[in-house]
Design an enzyme around this catalytic site. Sequence first.
Site, PDB file in Angstrom:
ATOM      1  N   GLY A  90      24.496  34.777  18.165  1.00 36.29           N
ATOM      2  CA  GLY A  90      23.878  35.738  17.247  1.00 36.29           C
ATOM      3  C   GLY A  90      22.942  35.149  16.194  1.00 36.29           C
ATOM      4  O   GLY A  90      22.006  34.392  16.510  1.00 36.29           O
ATOM      5  N   LYS A 127      32.544  40.960   2.075  1.00 37.16           N
ATOM      6  CA  LYS A 127      31.126  40.641   1.875  1.00 37.16           C
ATOM      7  C   LYS A 127      30.731  40.773   0.404  1.00 37.16           C
ATOM      8  O   LYS A 127      29.933  39.970  -0.108  1.00 37.16           O
ATOM      9  CB  LYS A 127      30.251  41.548   2.747  1.00 37.16           C
ATOM     10  CG  LYS A 127      30.459  41.337   4.248  1.00 37.16           C
ATOM     11  CD  LYS A 127      30.136  39.920   4.682  1.00 37.16           C
ATOM     12  CE  LYS A 127      30.174  39.740   6.186  1.00 37.16           C
ATOM     13  NZ  LYS A 127      29.884  38.356   6.610  1.00 37.16           N
ATOM     14  N   THR A 135      24.112  41.747  18.170  1.00 36.56           N
ATOM     15  CA  THR A 135      24.782  40.495  18.531  1.00 36.56           C
ATOM     16  C   THR A 135      26.154  40.875  19.102  1.00 36.56           C
ATOM     17  O   THR A 135      26.536  42.057  19.048  1.00 36.56           O
ATOM     18  CB  THR A 135      25.020  39.611  17.281  1.00 36.56           C
ATOM     19  OG1 THR A 135      26.065  40.227  16.505  1.00 36.56           O
ATOM     20  CG2 THR A 135      23.777  39.453  16.421  1.00 36.56           C
ATOM     21  N   TYR A 191      36.023  44.583   5.551  1.00 35.85           N
ATOM     22  CA  TYR A 191      34.754  43.875   5.806  1.00 35.85           C
ATOM     23  C   TYR A 191      33.848  43.982   4.579  1.00 35.85           C
ATOM     24  O   TYR A 191      33.311  42.979   4.103  1.00 35.85           O
ATOM     25  CB  TYR A 191      34.069  44.492   7.026  1.00 35.85           C
ATOM     26  CG  TYR A 191      32.804  43.797   7.467  1.00 35.85           C
ATOM     27  CD1 TYR A 191      32.845  42.633   8.219  1.00 35.85           C
ATOM     28  CD2 TYR A 191      31.553  44.322   7.133  1.00 35.85           C
ATOM     29  CE1 TYR A 191      31.681  42.008   8.635  1.00 35.85           C
ATOM     30  CE2 TYR A 191      30.381  43.705   7.545  1.00 35.85           C
ATOM     31  CZ  TYR A 191      30.450  42.547   8.300  1.00 35.85           C
ATOM     32  OH  TYR A 191      29.292  41.931   8.705  1.00 35.85           O
TER      33      TYR A 191
HETATM   34  N1  LIG Z   1      25.443  41.550  13.573  1.00 38.03           N
HETATM   35  C1  LIG Z   1      25.288  42.326  12.517  1.00 38.03           C
HETATM   36  O1  LIG Z   1      24.913  43.519  12.621  1.00 38.03           O
HETATM   37  C2  LIG Z   1      25.554  41.802  11.134  1.00 38.03           C
HETATM   38  C3  LIG Z   1      25.206  42.606  10.052  1.00 38.03           C
HETATM   39  C4  LIG Z   1      25.458  42.155   8.765  1.00 38.03           C
HETATM   40  C5  LIG Z   1      26.053  40.927   8.576  1.00 38.03           C
HETATM   41  N2  LIG Z   1      26.395  40.152   9.648  1.00 38.03           N
HETATM   42  C6  LIG Z   1      27.061  38.876   9.389  1.00 38.03           C
HETATM   43  O2  LIG Z   1      26.294  37.818   9.901  1.00 38.03           O
HETATM   44  C7  LIG Z   1      27.160  36.768  10.352  1.00 38.03           C
HETATM   45  C8  LIG Z   1      26.820  36.433  11.781  1.00 38.03           C
HETATM   46  O3  LIG Z   1      27.045  37.573  12.578  1.00 38.03           O
HETATM   47  P1  LIG Z   1      26.686  37.630  14.134  1.00 38.03           P
HETATM   48  O4  LIG Z   1      26.430  39.031  14.427  1.00 38.03           O
HETATM   49  O5  LIG Z   1      25.676  36.590  14.443  1.00 38.03           O
HETATM   50  O6  LIG Z   1      28.115  37.234  14.758  1.00 38.03           O
HETATM   51  P2  LIG Z   1      28.491  36.574  16.159  1.00 38.03           P
HETATM   52  O7  LIG Z   1      29.844  37.114  16.483  1.00 38.03           O
HETATM   53  O8  LIG Z   1      27.388  36.727  17.156  1.00 38.03           O
HETATM   54  O9  LIG Z   1      28.613  35.010  15.814  1.00 38.03           O
HETATM   55  C9  LIG Z   1      29.652  34.507  15.034  1.00 38.03           C
HETATM   56  C10 LIG Z   1      29.863  33.033  15.388  1.00 38.03           C
HETATM   57  O10 LIG Z   1      30.962  32.551  14.591  1.00 38.03           O
HETATM   58  C11 LIG Z   1      31.776  31.744  15.424  1.00 38.03           C
HETATM   59  N3  LIG Z   1      33.134  31.692  14.903  1.00 38.03           N
HETATM   60  C12 LIG Z   1      34.005  32.724  14.808  1.00 38.03           C
HETATM   61  N4  LIG Z   1      35.179  32.275  14.314  1.00 38.03           N
HETATM   62  C13 LIG Z   1      35.043  30.953  14.099  1.00 38.03           C
HETATM   63  C14 LIG Z   1      35.898  29.951  13.588  1.00 38.03           C
HETATM   64  N5  LIG Z   1      37.171  30.215  13.230  1.00 38.03           N
HETATM   65  N6  LIG Z   1      35.424  28.684  13.489  1.00 38.03           N
HETATM   66  C15 LIG Z   1      34.148  28.406  13.879  1.00 38.03           C
HETATM   67  N7  LIG Z   1      33.293  29.302  14.376  1.00 38.03           N
HETATM   68  C16 LIG Z   1      33.740  30.577  14.477  1.00 38.03           C
HETATM   69  C17 LIG Z   1      31.714  32.420  16.780  1.00 38.03           C
HETATM   70  O11 LIG Z   1      32.129  31.527  17.826  1.00 38.03           O
HETATM   71  C18 LIG Z   1      30.248  32.813  16.857  1.00 38.03           C
HETATM   72  O12 LIG Z   1      29.468  31.756  17.389  1.00 38.03           O
HETATM   73  C19 LIG Z   1      28.591  37.281  10.127  1.00 38.03           C
HETATM   74  O13 LIG Z   1      29.077  36.789   8.903  1.00 38.03           O
HETATM   75  C20 LIG Z   1      28.417  38.774  10.056  1.00 38.03           C
HETATM   76  O14 LIG Z   1      29.431  39.396   9.294  1.00 38.03           O
HETATM   77  C21 LIG Z   1      26.150  40.558  10.924  1.00 38.03           C
END
Ligand SMILES: NC(=O)c1ccc[n+]([C@@H]2O[C@H](COP(=O)([O-])OP(=O)(O)OC[C@H]3O[C@@H](n4cnc5c(N)ncnc54)[C@H](O)[C@@H]3O)[C@@H](O)[C@H]2O)c1
Length: 268
Positions: free
Chosen positions: A22, A169, A200, A165
Site C-alpha cells: 500500500g 489516529k 490498498t 481507529y
Molecule cells: N488505505 C487507506 O484508505 C488509509 C486511509 C487513511 C490512513 N491510512 C493509514 O495509512 C497507513 C498505511 O495503510 P495502507 O492502506 O498502506 O495499509 P496496508 O495494509 O496496505 O499496509 C500495511 C503494512 O504494514 C505491515 N504491518 C502490519 N503489521 C505489522 C507489524 N506488526 N510489523 C511490521 N509490519 C506490519 C503490513 O505487512 C503491510 O505491509 C496505515 O497506518 C493506515 O491506517 C490508510
Amino acid sequence: MGYADLFRLDGRRVAVVGGASGIGRESVRALAAHGAEVLIADKDVPGAEETARLAAAERPAPGAGPGPGPVSVHRLDVLDDVAVREAAAQWGAVDGLVVTVGANVRKRIADYTPHDFERVMALNLRAYLTLVQSMAPGMAARGRGSVVGLASMRAFQVEAGQSVYAASKAGLVQFLRTAAEEWGPSGVRFNAVAPGVVRTPLTDQIAADPQWYEAYAQASALRRWAGAEEIAGAVTYLVSDASTYVTGSVLTVDGGWTAVDGRYEPSL
Ligand SMILES: NC(=O)c1ccc[n+]([C@@H]2O[C@H](COP(=O)([O-])OP(=O)(O)OC[C@H]3O[C@@H](n4cnc5c(N)ncnc54)[C@H](O)[C@@H]3O)[C@@H](O)[C@H]2O)c1
C-alpha cells in the site's frame, strides 16, 4: 542547493516501516526514485522484496538525473519492542523514518472486544513509542531528521464503526505533535499525513461492497478514491528539505473529503 533539487534525497537514509504494501510500498518507490537509500522494514518479507524489486526498476526519464537509491529489506514486527530496538541499533544513522503500519477493525462500540481494541491501538499508536524512542535520539545527536507517521482523516471526522481507529489516529497526531516539541530544538521534525480513502489491502472490505465503495468515492470533492501512489508525494515532501520548517503538522491528502460537508448539493 538549487530549487531544482529541493526534493532530492541523494545520500539520505530513510527507513520505511510497513513498506511491503500500500502506502508504504509507494512511499519506498518515491523516496528511492528521489535518490534516498531506503530500508524497508515489515513483517511481510516477500511483500517487502516485491517493493524492493519495484523500486529498483524505477527508471528516470532520459536526462532527468540518476537512477533510484539502494533499497534493502529487513524483517521486523513493530509489536516486538526488543526487535525494534535491535533493528534501529543495527541500521545506525537514518535521516528519515516513515511509519505506515496500521490496522482497522470496523465494528460498532457495542461489539468491540478488548482484544480488537488492543490490536488496533498497538499497531496504530503504541508501535510509535518504541520506534521513536529508538530512532529520534540518533537523529537529534546529528541535529537533523524527519519522522512521518500515517494518521487518517479519521483523526478528525468519524462515522459509525471507526471508534478505536479514529481514537488511535487522533492520538497519533497528538503524539507526533508532542515529539515535535520535545525534539524540535535538536532539529528533528515530526509530521503526520492524513489520507482519505486509498485503495490498498487495508480497504479491501470496503471495495468488496459496491454501495459502500461508491459512497466513499462520492464523499470527497474529487469524487473518487486515491491510489496509494497519490500519498507518496506528501511523504517525500515531508522527508525532504522542501519541508525544513514544517513540524508538528498534519498534511491532509484526502481529495477534499474533510473540506466538504457533502450532505446536500444546492442547485445554484
Ligand atoms: N488505505 C487507506 O484508505 C488509509 C486511509 C487513511 C490512513 N491510512 C493509514 O495509512 C497507513 C498505511 O495503510 P495502507 O492502506 O498502506 O495499509 P496496508 O495494509 O496496505 O499496509 C500495511 C503494512 O504494514 C505491515 N504491518 C502490519 N503489521 C505489522 C507489524 N506488526 N510489523 C511490521 N509490519 C506490519 C503490513 O505487512 C503491510 O505491509 C496505515 O497506518 C493506515 O491506517 C490508510
